[in-house]
Scaffold this motif. Sequence first.
Motif, PDB file in Angstrom:
ATOM      1  N   ALA A 142       0.547  -1.064  -0.527  1.00  9.91           N
ATOM      2  CA  ALA A 142      -0.130   0.176   0.346  1.00  9.91           C
ATOM      3  C   ALA A 142       0.633   1.424  -0.260  1.00  9.91           C
ATOM      4  O   ALA A 142       0.643   1.991  -0.917  1.00  9.91           O
ATOM      5  N   ALA A 143       1.477   0.960   0.787  1.00  7.15           N
ATOM      6  CA  ALA A 143       3.130   1.990   0.974  1.00  7.15           C
ATOM      7  C   ALA A 143       3.282   3.197  -0.079  1.00  7.15           C
ATOM      8  O   ALA A 143       3.920   4.116  -0.330  1.00  7.15           O
ATOM      9  N   ASP A 164      10.677  -5.857  -3.818  1.00  8.97           N
ATOM     10  CA  ASP A 164       9.842  -6.362  -3.280  1.00  8.97           C
ATOM     11  C   ASP A 164       9.029  -7.704  -3.658  1.00  8.97           C
ATOM     12  O   ASP A 164       9.157  -8.162  -4.640  1.00  8.97           O
ATOM     13  N   ARG A 173      -4.617  -5.669  -0.884  1.00  8.10           N
ATOM     14  CA  ARG A 173      -5.115  -6.522   0.759  1.00  8.10           C
ATOM     15  C   ARG A 173      -6.141  -6.913   0.946  1.00  8.10           C
ATOM     16  O   ARG A 173      -6.579  -7.371   1.771  1.00  8.10           O
ATOM     17  N   LYS A 178     -12.090 -10.387   2.724  1.00  6.13           N
ATOM     18  CA  LYS A 178     -13.873  -9.946   1.932  1.00  6.13           C
ATOM     19  C   LYS A 178     -13.350 -10.733   0.604  1.00  6.13           C
ATOM     20  O   LYS A 178     -14.048 -11.491   0.851  1.00  6.13           O
ATOM     21  N   VAL A 210      14.937  -7.427   0.464  1.00  6.82           N
ATOM     22  CA  VAL A 210      15.979  -6.850   0.635  1.00  6.82           C
ATOM     23  C   VAL A 210      16.660  -7.479   1.940  1.00  6.82           C
ATOM     24  O   VAL A 210      15.570  -7.037   3.128  1.00  6.82           O
ATOM     25  N   THR A 237       7.796  -1.425   4.819  1.00  9.14           N
ATOM     26  CA  THR A 237       7.979  -3.237   4.432  1.00  9.14           C
ATOM     27  C   THR A 237       6.740  -4.071   5.095  1.00  9.14           C
ATOM     28  O   THR A 237       6.616  -4.918   5.431  1.00  9.14           O
ATOM     29  N   GLY A 238       5.765  -2.982   5.652  1.00  4.89           N
ATOM     30  CA  GLY A 238       3.949  -3.867   6.089  1.00  4.89           C
ATOM     31  C   GLY A 238       4.447  -4.528   7.260  1.00  4.89           C
ATOM     32  O   GLY A 238       5.333  -4.382   7.922  1.00  4.89           O
ATOM     33  N   ARG A 258      -2.543 -12.831   4.874  1.00  2.55           N
ATOM     34  CA  ARG A 258      -1.473 -11.651   4.554  1.00  2.55           C
ATOM     35  C   ARG A 258      -1.327 -11.099   2.742  1.00  2.55           C
ATOM     36  O   ARG A 258      -1.783 -10.154   2.339  1.00  2.55           O
ATOM     37  N   ASP A 401       2.601   0.445   8.287  1.00  2.00           N
ATOM     38  CA  ASP A 401       1.939  -0.366   9.137  1.00  2.00           C
ATOM     39  C   ASP A 401       3.134  -0.562  10.056  1.00  2.00           C
ATOM     40  O   ASP A 401       3.116  -0.327  10.999  1.00  2.00           O
ATOM     41  N   GLU A 417      -2.406   0.413  11.278  1.00  2.00           N
ATOM     42  CA  GLU A 417      -1.963  -1.109  10.607  1.00  2.00           C
ATOM     43  C   GLU A 417      -3.385  -0.476   9.136  1.00  2.00           C
ATOM     44  O   GLU A 417      -4.735  -1.810   9.757  1.00  2.00           O
ATOM     45  N   HIS A 418      -3.891   0.275   8.836  1.00  2.00           N
ATOM     46  CA  HIS A 418      -4.648   0.664   7.965  1.00  2.00           C
ATOM     47  C   HIS A 418      -4.333   0.630   6.654  1.00  2.00           C
ATOM     48  O   HIS A 418      -3.178   2.060   6.637  1.00  2.00           O
ATOM     49  N   TRP A 419      -4.982   0.332   5.620  1.00  3.95           N
ATOM     50  CA  TRP A 419      -5.138   0.440   4.523  1.00  3.95           C
ATOM     51  C   TRP A 419      -5.434   1.836   3.939  1.00  3.95           C
ATOM     52  O   TRP A 419      -3.561   2.469   3.217  1.00  3.95           O
ATOM     53  N   PHE A 446      -9.968   3.167   8.701  1.00  4.52           N
ATOM     54  CA  PHE A 446      -9.501   2.558   8.453  1.00  4.52           C
ATOM     55  C   PHE A 446     -11.800   1.985   8.373  1.00  4.52           C
ATOM     56  O   PHE A 446     -12.093   2.592   8.957  1.00  4.52           O
ATOM     57  N   TRP A 447     -12.427   0.956   7.173  1.00  2.00           N
ATOM     58  CA  TRP A 447     -13.297   0.240   7.255  1.00  2.00           C
ATOM     59  C   TRP A 447     -12.850  -0.880   7.609  1.00  2.00           C
ATOM     60  O   TRP A 447     -12.072  -2.590   7.344  1.00  2.00           O
TER      61      TRP A 447
HETATM   62  C1  LIG Z   1      -6.694  -9.594   4.855  1.00  2.00           C
HETATM   63  C2  LIG Z   1      -6.220  -8.615   5.416  1.00  2.00           C
HETATM   64  C3  LIG Z   1      -7.534  -7.237   5.099  1.00  2.00           C
HETATM   65  C4  LIG Z   1      -6.824  -6.398   5.505  1.00  2.00           C
HETATM   66  N1  LIG Z   1      -7.957  -5.356   5.595  1.00  2.00           N
HETATM   67  C5  LIG Z   1      -7.903  -4.303   6.053  1.00  2.00           C
HETATM   68  C6  LIG Z   1      -9.121  -3.616   5.726  1.00  2.00           C
HETATM   69  O1  LIG Z   1     -10.325  -3.761   5.578  1.00  2.00           O
HETATM   70  N2  LIG Z   1      -8.452  -1.699   6.296  1.00  2.00           N
HETATM   71  C7  LIG Z   1      -7.853  -1.421   6.661  1.00  2.00           C
HETATM   72  O2  LIG Z   1      -7.877   0.135   6.691  1.00  2.00           O
HETATM   73  N3  LIG Z   1      -6.899  -2.425   6.611  1.00  2.00           N
HETATM   74  C8  LIG Z   1      -6.766  -3.617   6.236  1.00  2.00           C
HETATM   75  N4  LIG Z   1      -5.928  -4.438   6.034  1.00  2.00           N
HETATM   76  C9  LIG Z   1      -4.736  -3.960   6.756  1.00  2.00           C
HETATM   77  C10 LIG Z   1      -3.725  -3.296   5.716  1.00  2.00           C
HETATM   78  O3  LIG Z   1      -3.673  -3.996   4.165  1.00  2.00           O
HETATM   79  C11 LIG Z   1      -2.277  -2.564   5.707  1.00  2.00           C
HETATM   80  O4  LIG Z   1      -3.002  -1.945   7.038  1.00  2.00           O
HETATM   81  C12 LIG Z   1      -1.904  -2.138   4.859  1.00  2.00           C
HETATM   82  O5  LIG Z   1      -1.499  -2.650   3.617  1.00  2.00           O
HETATM   83  C13 LIG Z   1      -0.104  -1.679   5.405  1.00  2.00           C
HETATM   84  O6  LIG Z   1       0.298  -1.134   4.087  1.00  2.00           O
HETATM   85  P1  LIG Z   1       1.876  -1.112   4.208  1.00  2.00           P
HETATM   86  O7  LIG Z   1       2.569  -0.894   2.718  1.00  2.00           O
HETATM   87  O8  LIG Z   1       2.480  -0.605   5.331  1.00  2.00           O
HETATM   88  O9  LIG Z   1       2.172  -2.884   4.163  1.00  2.00           O
HETATM   89  P2  LIG Z   1       1.685  -4.008   2.786  1.00  2.00           P
HETATM   90  O10 LIG Z   1       0.842  -3.269   2.076  1.00  2.00           O
HETATM   91  O11 LIG Z   1       2.385  -5.141   3.739  1.00  2.00           O
HETATM   92  O12 LIG Z   1       3.781  -3.821   2.423  1.00  2.00           O
HETATM   93  C14 LIG Z   1       4.205  -4.172   2.563  1.00  2.00           C
HETATM   94  C15 LIG Z   1       5.229  -4.555   1.267  1.00  2.00           C
HETATM   95  O13 LIG Z   1       6.806  -5.070   1.922  1.00  2.00           O
HETATM   96  C16 LIG Z   1       7.480  -6.177   1.125  1.00  2.00           C
HETATM   97  N5  LIG Z   1       8.351  -6.195   1.847  1.00  2.00           N
HETATM   98  C17 LIG Z   1       8.503  -6.392   3.248  1.00  2.00           C
HETATM   99  N6  LIG Z   1       9.583  -6.861   3.858  1.00  2.00           N
HETATM  100  C18 LIG Z   1      10.741  -6.640   2.378  1.00  2.00           C
HETATM  101  C19 LIG Z   1      11.841  -6.824   2.419  1.00  2.00           C
HETATM  102  N7  LIG Z   1      12.634  -6.991   3.239  1.00  2.00           N
HETATM  103  N8  LIG Z   1      12.551  -6.526   1.150  1.00  2.00           N
HETATM  104  C20 LIG Z   1      11.503  -6.237   0.290  1.00  2.00           C
HETATM  105  N9  LIG Z   1      10.238  -6.070   0.489  1.00  2.00           N
HETATM  106  C21 LIG Z   1       9.866  -6.345   1.608  1.00  2.00           C
HETATM  107  C22 LIG Z   1       6.020  -6.862   0.973  1.00  2.00           C
HETATM  108  O14 LIG Z   1       6.750  -8.109   0.278  1.00  2.00           O
HETATM  109  C23 LIG Z   1       4.667  -6.398   0.460  1.00  2.00           C
HETATM  110  O15 LIG Z   1       4.242  -6.350  -0.650  1.00  2.00           O
HETATM  111  C24 LIG Z   1      -6.343  -5.550   5.803  1.00  2.00           C
HETATM  112  C25 LIG Z   1      -4.487  -6.942   6.014  1.00  2.00           C
HETATM  113  C26 LIG Z   1      -4.900  -7.377   5.712  1.00  2.00           C
HETATM  114  C27 LIG Z   1      -4.162  -8.870   5.451  1.00  2.00           C
END
Ligand SMILES: Cc1cc2nc3c(=O)[nH]c(=O)nc-3n(C[C@H](O)[C@H](O)[C@H](O)COP(=O)(O)OP(=O)(O)OC[C@H]3O[C@@H](n4cnc5c(N)ncnc54)[C@H](O)[C@@H]3O)c2cc1C
Length: 522
Positions: A142-143, A164, A173, A178, A210, A237-238, A258, A401, A417-419, A446-447
Amino acid sequence: MSSEQPKLDGPDLTLGISLTALADGAMLLGHANGEAVMVVRRGDDVFAIGAVCTHYSGPLAEGLLDGDRVHCPWHHACFSVRTGEALHAPALNPVACWHVDVRGGKAYVTEKVEREPLAPTPNPSKRGAPLPSTIGIIGGGAAGNAAAEMLRREGYNGRITVFDADADSPYDRPNLSKDYLAGNAPEEWIPLRPSGFDEANGIEIVRSQVASLDAKNKSVTLDGGTQHRFDRLLLATGASPIRLTVPGSDSPSLHYLRSLADSRGIVAASASATRAIVIGASFIGLEVAASLRARGLEVHVVAPEALPFEKVLGTELGKFIKALHEEHGVVFHLQRTVASFNAAGVVLNDGENLAGELIVAGIGVRPNVALAEAAGLATDRGVTVSELLETSATGVFAAGDIARWPDAWTGERIRVEHWVAAERQGQAAARNLLGAREPFHAAPFFWSAHYDVTITYVGHASSWDRIEIQGSIGKRDCALAYQTKGKTMAVASIFRDSVSLAAEVAMERGDANAVSALFAGK
Ligand SMILES: Cc1cc2nc3c(=O)[nH]c(=O)nc-3n(C[C@H](O)[C@H](O)[C@H](O)COP(=O)(O)OP(=O)(O)OC[C@H]3O[C@@H](n4cnc5c(N)ncnc54)[C@H](O)[C@@H]3O)c2cc1C
Ligand code: FES
């Protein structure tokens, strides 16, 4: 995302709308040449933009107009009514814009103007320093994805590299627990972008993990040992699911959720299962429960708490959500944990055997901070960032995240932990990677969807001393204010999107009186 055409309501706007029928600040839904369009009056200006949100087709005319921005009622995306630009996630694509001719006291909607998804913004952020030549983004979720796209939208022409290892990223995600899991959304809707989009926009994706980071020199080393050096870096990195460690946790029946691959695995396993056990009554756990019920499985939920969501949403909303799942046939085993796994399912801590061919654990996540920690960046249950989303190393930013940032509304350092928050942080970090120095002031949103009920939440209340309830939770028409010492820290709602939107806008302005006023008459 669905490509279904919305049905057309309201007047044909090409025939003209009387200006006397269009008050200042009004949004009028109509159509033009077979498309849903809304006209918006702002003083002497009349604008016409697409009426359907590019995220999940939310009805923009039912949203909130704030200055020359319209906020979508469903998941709070925000568009410019002047240009159609998607100003804030979760919408990544603009809506179309139409020319409006004003003559003879009427406004006529005429030709359509479409923007390319990553068309440079007409209002790029102001920058004080020379631009970096290369930007590396670790994590393309997402980020990371939102950041890469915003860099291009800001007119950045330098090199962007996203690392990634997940071959499917970036994808939607939230949908994985859902509609996709329930069988109501085909896999074509899950990617955030069509194939070839990154190449077309000069975003290089390296499908590799990484392994380490040198924050001072801004270089990353990949799993295979290759090194890449950048002028600036974004860590995104989530988080990863917390794993169970009780005996038998290597059971092939046990799944975590995930990634898209995880969700595909659960879908495949559900085809031959009749009974599922969900471990954890978290948002993900209960969304999985709802989706597996939609697939016709018997679902048992095991969780240690007495009432799901009580700590996050309070007792009343917790009771409502539990009852909602029970109405749909979910069986709860609360105040219980899993002691071990066996061939038939799980053994609970009170000795009860629970059978299930499919087991999904949703017991929380941990932010992926190992890279940051090993690189010596400041961490505190997440990566510590400034209000500019910059880590303790100059030129290294973090979003999503993993980021713990100083939240202006609550006055606390928070990590969520919100999209939507992750995408908005990615967008804000992109501007700051280019030297904009813009504080991140978005209210976290979030929703969560359970059957036909969607709960939205804006702000952040880690605790509260009072919950003000407006409307009726039972009738699924309510808003709840979580208050500490008289200040509303967060607002949850069910089908009261206008309150949720107004709270978000007021929180972002720092206007506590406006938030209180939303609950004054109840
Ligand atoms: C099933 C599910 C349902 C969800 N539903 C909701 C919802 O309804 N509403 C809501 O607000 N939030 C929801 N969330 C939470 C939301 O998806 C996360 O808050 C959001 O994706 C966080 O974004 P991010 O970019 O921080 O991490 P992510 O989207 O997880 O992306 C992180 C990325 O980093 C990569 N990565 C990690 N470590 C490394 C590394 N060392 N080197 C290279 N790449 C790496 C991973 O492969 C991943 O693709 C849900 C999450 C899940 C799993
Ligand atoms: S449908 Fe508009 S933000 Fe999701």
